[in-house]
Structure formats: C-alpha cells, structure tokens
Enzyme design. Structure first.
Site, PDB file in Angstrom:
ATOM      1  N   LYS A 144      -3.835  32.191  49.748  1.00 14.83           N
ATOM      2  CA  LYS A 144      -3.240  32.258  48.407  1.00 14.83           C
ATOM      3  C   LYS A 144      -1.746  32.426  48.575  1.00 14.83           C
ATOM      4  O   LYS A 144      -1.287  32.987  49.573  1.00 14.83           O
ATOM      5  CB  LYS A 144      -3.797  33.460  47.638  1.00 14.83           C
ATOM      6  N   ASP A 192      -2.568  27.553  40.347  1.00 17.04           N
ATOM      7  CA  ASP A 192      -3.218  28.764  39.849  1.00 17.04           C
ATOM      8  C   ASP A 192      -2.412  29.130  38.596  1.00 17.04           C
ATOM      9  O   ASP A 192      -1.747  28.254  38.015  1.00 17.04           O
ATOM     10  CB  ASP A 192      -3.183  29.865  40.924  1.00 17.04           C
TER      11      ASP A 192
HETATM   12  N1  GLU Z   1      -6.543  28.793  42.225  1.00 13.83           N
HETATM   13  C1  GLU Z   1      -7.891  28.332  42.186  1.00 13.83           C
HETATM   14  C2  GLU Z   1      -8.854  29.438  42.592  1.00 13.83           C
HETATM   15  O1  GLU Z   1      -8.627  30.589  42.282  1.00 13.83           O
HETATM   16  C3  GLU Z   1      -8.102  27.027  42.916  1.00 13.83           C
HETATM   17  C4  GLU Z   1      -7.594  26.943  44.321  1.00 13.83           C
HETATM   18  C5  GLU Z   1      -7.616  25.515  44.876  1.00 13.83           C
HETATM   19  O2  GLU Z   1      -7.873  24.585  44.136  1.00 13.83           O
HETATM   20  O3  GLU Z   1      -7.363  25.387  46.091  1.00 13.83           O
HETATM   21  O4  GLU Z   1      -9.890  29.216  43.150  1.00 13.83           O
END
Ligand code: GLU
Length: 445
Positions: A125, A165
C-alpha cells in the site's frame, strides 16, 4: 522460536505508535493463534515475526508547484509489505489522514485479502498526505508527476503494481501512468486502474462495489435468504459505495442511505436508479456535496449523522477505517440487523468489532467482501501482460467467479452452524495458512 506473546511484544517494540497497524494485526491474531501454536514449521520459520514486519517501507519527499507558483512539499510512501504470493499489489491513497501506521495496516490487510483471491499477488500500500480536495486538475497533475518521479524506480509489472484507493481514481492513475511511461519509455502493466483506452480493464471502477454485492449474494444463498426487498444502509459516496448501491438496486434491494463526511442522505422508499445516476454525477465528478444534492432533489439529509441509526437488514460501511465506533455498534444491535459486510478496509473499531462479533449479526470482513477491486486489478495485469483486452461481460463473469471462490475459501477451515458463520476467522485462517506455508517453503523470507 517465538511464542505468540513474544511476537506481540515484538510488534509493540518495533511499531509502538502505529495504532491502526497494531489493531489490524491483533484482529488477525485472534483467529490464527491455534493454527500457529499447533504447527512447529510455522514457529521454526518465525512466520508471525516475518508477517508483522513489512519487507520494506519506502518514504520520500514530494515537491510540487501549486497554481500560484509556490513550492509545496508533501510526504509519500510505499509500504511493500510482503511479496511471497506474487509481485506487490495494492493501492495508493491520497488523503491528509495518510501516515505510516495507516499504510502498514492497509499493506498488512492487503496481503491477507490478496491471498484469499488465489491470484498471484503480494501485498502493498502507498500514498501521500496530499489532499486532492479543492485542488485544480493542474495541481493534481503536478503532484502525481512529482510523486511518480520518485516511485517509478520501485515499481514494475514483476516487482510492484500500485493502483488507486481513496483520492486516487482513473484521472490520477492517468497522470501517474503517463509519467511512468515518460520516464521509462516502457508500456507495461506497472499500474492498474488505468482507463480502458490505454490498457485498463473494463469494469475496474465498478469492481469493488459490485464484488461486495456478489459476496453478499453468496452469504444470502448460504443462509437460504433472498436479497429482494431487503433494506440496505450504505456509508460513503465514492466508487465503492455508489457501485455497491447500483448493484444492490439492480438486485431489487432497497438502498436507504449513502453518506459523506458531512452527513447522510436518507431515502425512505429506497434510492432509485435515476437518483443514483444523479448522485454519481454529483459526487464522483465532485460537482455537489450530498447536502446540496438532497436540497436540490427534495431528499432528507441528516447533517453530521452516520447511517447507522436507520433500521436496516443489511449494513455496508464503505467509507474508511474505524468509521463505525462502539456507540454506533450499540445503536446497530438495538435493531439487530441480519448482515454487516464491509466495503471499506477495517471500518469497525476494535470495540465495535467485538460487539458485532459477539452478536447474531453475520459479519463479513473487508478482506473478503471488498476483494473484488484488487481482483479485477489482477485481471488488468493479466490483460496487460498478454496484450489482450477482455470485454465487460467477460471481466464481470470472472469477478463473479472470484467472489464465489473467496466465499468458498472463507468456509474451508471453519464450522458453520446455521446462521453462525465465522467469516472473519475463516478468511484469516485461509490467508494465513497460504502465506505461512509459502514462507516455510522458501526456507527463509
Ligand atoms: N485499493 C484497493 C484495495 O483496497 C485496490 C488495490 C488494487 O487494485 O491493487 O483493495
């Protein structure tokens, strides 16, 4: 070989101020203690110590120019949490609340979520404490370009594949990928969530919200219930909330609320398709607040209130971490809903979670119910590496199959007794075992 308590002490030693991170780890620990204690291989490989320390945390300065020509400085991060199961994968969040603790918790959760999908994806992240609210497109572009000027050296299709996100949607991903392409001159799937015109997957922006409702359908089938006519409350008014609302309305459920940080829209009859389209325009394109929308469309608005006081059968928090506190959970248990499933990551505080988990409410954790977003990101990665584009129908069918598989995976290691379905425990054990077995197989991680 560390005991369970030693690992917890170790966590507080290395991450003393990271409250969200500690919260996320302890939530998982509650469910996996037995499997850890009973498996000497896991202890020998110190899998818990490994899993409570990110592979690496990259922190960097982002300097950019605002519209007045002034230099602005923000902090950016990428927490590459664990790549045992595949290249690092997880979103970027641009929000003033972003800090290392929040990103470590999200990276940790992402490892477990990605493990549940059975796709080759590790967990990561990233993001910045940059607030896109009130910024011009030019400022957002300047920021994204400056952010990528540092990030590009740490990512790549086989290394780390970021996505969006909170605060990072298709527009920001466009700026980020454009800069990646400019610097590297290499058109590869190094970021997902792109527009379908340049390598993005159809259905990506809808995927998290739709996936939540596909997972809900699995729960309903499991308990032999129907969705039609059920009253649903949703918090949030971003992609996750509004596409979950859209799918729920399509399935003939009555969506009573959506909300933003200022208050809750309440529609007694259930929001209809036309109203939802207009809310999407207002919120996703940043044209109106929910309050303004309610005023212009003659709908009730509860200023400063969350949706949880509205009686419903199914509750779907889709806003952000710790949005449902202990007081909210007490309110919720007064009307005793049937299901609470998470669209956001860790939307319940630890006290709220304990309260809900001790009740008869069927509870589905975000790492299972909101995994549809990252799953379609995984499909985007596959399309990029094979230079193929799948149409919406194909992606949607695959998403439905993946959500079914996640549901099955959640049930693999638990006892189901009628409506007592410990989804959280099932999700945590399934993901942990896969991660732990892999770390053992590698010999040393
Ligand atoms: N931010 C999204 C999550 O919390 C997606 C992450 C992504 O697509 O790599 O899963």
């Amino acid at each position: 070989m560390s005991s369970f308590n030693e690992v917890i002490e170790n966590l507080s030693h290395y991450h003393p101020y990271d409250t969200e991170f500690q919260q996320a780890v302890k939530e998982v620990f509650d469910d996996i203690q037995e499997t850890y204690e009973s498996n000497s291989k896991y202890k020998e490989a110190e899998v818990l110590k490994v899993l409570t320390e990110p592979d690496r945390t990259l922190r960097f300065r982002v300097s950019w120019l605002d519209d007045q020509g002034n230099v602005q400085v923000n902090r950016g991060w990428r927490v590459q949490y664990n790549n045992s199961l595949g290249p690092y994968k997880g979103g970027l969040r641009f929000h003033p609340s972003v800090n290392e603790s929040v990103l470590k918790f999200l990276g940790f959760e992402q490892c477990f979520k990605n493990s549940l999908t059975d796709m080759q994806m590790g967990g990561a992240k990233g993001g910045a404490d940059f607030n896109p609210k009130g910024k011009s497109d030019k400022e957002i572009r300047n920021f994204c370009h400056a952010f990528m000027n540092e990030l590009f050296r740490h990512i790549g299709p086989h290394e780390d594949v970021p996505a969006g996100d909170i605060g990072v949607g298709e527009k920001e991903v466009g700026f980020l990928f454009g800069q990646y392409l400019k610097i590297t001159n290499t058109f590869v799937g190094a970021i997902t969530g792109k527009s379908p015109t340049f390598g993005g997957s159809c259905g990506r922006k809808e995927a998290t919200g739709y996936g939540v409702i596909y997972f809900l359908n699995e729960i309903l089938e499991q308990i032999e219930e129907k969705g039609e006519g059920k009253k649903v409350t949703i918090s949030g008014a971003g992609n996750v909330a509004l596409y979950a609302a859209q799918k729920a309305i399509e399935m003939k459920m009555k969506v009573l609320t959506v909300s933003d940080s200022k208050g809750t829209l309440y529609c007694k009859e259930g929001i209809n398709e036309e109203q939802l389209e207009s809310i999407k325009k207002a919120k996703l394109e940043g044209k109106q607040t929910l309050e303004e929308w309610c005023e212009n469309n003659n709908q009730e608005y509860f200023a400063g209130k969350k949706p949880w006081g509205v009686e419903a059968d199914i509750l779907i928090p889709c806003a952000t971490q710790n949005e449902v506190n202990f007081e909210d959970s007490k309110e919720i248990l007064k009307y005793d809903p049937m299901i609470l499933l998470e669209g956001a990551n860790m939307p319940l505080t630890d006290k709220a979670l304990n309260n809900i988990a001790d009740s008869d409410v069927i509870y589905a954790p975000g790492k299972a119910s909101n995994a549809g977003g990252v799953a379609v990101s995984g499909l985007e990665r596959s399309q990029n590496s094979t230079h193929l584009n799948w149409d919406l129908e194909e992606v949607d069918q695959k998403l439905q199959d993946i959500m079914k598989r996640i549901h099955r995976n959640c049930l693999e290691n638990i006892k189901v007794d009628g409506r007592k379905i410990p989804y959280k425990k099932g999700a945590n054990i399934y993901s942990f075992n896969k991660l732990a077995d892999t770390i053992v197989a590698y010999g040393l991680k």
